[in-house]
Design an enzyme around this catalytic site. Sequence first.
Site, PDB file in Angstrom:
ATOM      1  N   HIS A 211       9.780 131.173  -8.034  1.00 40.88           N
ATOM      2  CA  HIS A 211      10.959 130.702  -7.315  1.00 40.88           C
ATOM      3  C   HIS A 211      12.192 131.417  -7.867  1.00 40.88           C
ATOM      4  O   HIS A 211      12.272 131.705  -9.066  1.00 40.88           O
ATOM      5  CB  HIS A 211      11.184 129.199  -7.511  1.00 40.88           C
TER       6      HIS A 211
ATOM      7  N   TYR B  94      11.614 117.186  -7.709  1.00 44.68           N
ATOM      8  CA  TYR B  94      10.506 118.133  -7.602  1.00 44.68           C
ATOM      9  C   TYR B  94       9.427 117.454  -6.765  1.00 44.68           C
ATOM     10  O   TYR B  94       8.644 116.641  -7.264  1.00 44.68           O
ATOM     11  CB  TYR B  94       9.997 118.515  -8.989  1.00 44.68           C
TER      12      TYR B  94
ATOM     13  N   ASP C  40      13.248 121.664  -5.781  1.00 42.48           N
ATOM     14  CA  ASP C  40      12.097 122.205  -5.076  1.00 42.48           C
ATOM     15  C   ASP C  40      11.568 121.082  -4.196  1.00 42.48           C
ATOM     16  O   ASP C  40      10.870 120.183  -4.667  1.00 42.48           O
ATOM     17  CB  ASP C  40      11.042 122.665  -6.082  1.00 42.48           C
TER      18      ASP C  40
END
EC number: 3.1.-.-
Length: 360
Positions: free
Chosen positions: A345, A177, A217
């Site tokens: 998302h 992330y 991500d």
Amino acid sequence: MKRFFKPIEKEGSAKKPSLAPSKQGGEKGEEDIKKEPLKFVTWNANSLLLRVKNNWPQFSDFISNLDPDIIALQEVRMPAAGLKGAPKNPRELKDDTSSSREEKQILLRALSSPPFENYHVWWSLADSKYAGTALLVKKCLQPVKVSFSLDKTVSKHEPDGRVILAEFETVCILNTYAPNNGWKEEENSFQRRRKWDKRLLDFVVQSSDKPLIWCGDLNVSHEDIDVTHPEFFSAAKMNGYVPPNKEDWGQPGFTLAERKRFGAILKEILWIMLRGRLVDAYRYLHKEKDMERGFSWSGNPIGKYRGKRMRIDYFIVSDKLKDRIAACEMHGQGIELEGFYGSDHCPVSLHLSEECKAAN
């Protein structure tokens, strides 16, 4: 509210989730153990607890239908275990207050219900309800090693729980992330992101000989094709502020500086010399811009970001895996965020074909 979880056991009687699979006599036969994961999902949940409370039946159906071997989650936003003022344990969920115990029970109850009961869970958590990652691995798979930092130290966790690295017999899975670039030349904005990108580059250079699947991500849109409105994102400002360096202008995740650094990671010369280039799995299969299903993040449906979308969630794979990419898909679409399951998302999936063995 309709109940869809198993009943809670009495306080103190619930078993802790297994954070590291171990072989036990009679638990699994050799024929039940898979050597290599083939199907993957990555998803920034934007608070796993909120998704469990509000969107879990729909997301559970999605996972049941797709049946992935590995689920990589980001921005779980669950605090790490540990008393106030004391060192925290990023591998465990906080449960030292009545509210944290209740939240932990809600989450573990969801993860012990179908289809998630078929997975082992590893956590890497921040000290507060911020960032954090989780990795769910089917119980029929046995990682050789699981670590939580870019330097592969098992006991060390990245700040804010941003990394989980699982090594299998034939492949390594990196769930990250990436920190948001922010809007200003500050320690927690541009500087933090530059340091992160440098460490990712170092990780790639020093990575093992096993093929890498890097997902999560990544908080960057590499090319103009990866956003719906390139001009809008290039000109974006926060309260009128313009950074002194032109390469830092624009929407976080779409500044020229970030995109260049991401490109440098994909094209790292030493990695290419030793193991071949890194491949963006989605773009490898989808060469053209898809305005309906080609983006993984969407702005607020209300306001100036309505309809403005970016592709910032990825599967990046080693070159030697590219011919095995059977599918890589975004599972959300449209301005109204269909298939996002309450997050900003949508899930992204990767399916690899089985490796063809050379004939003797």
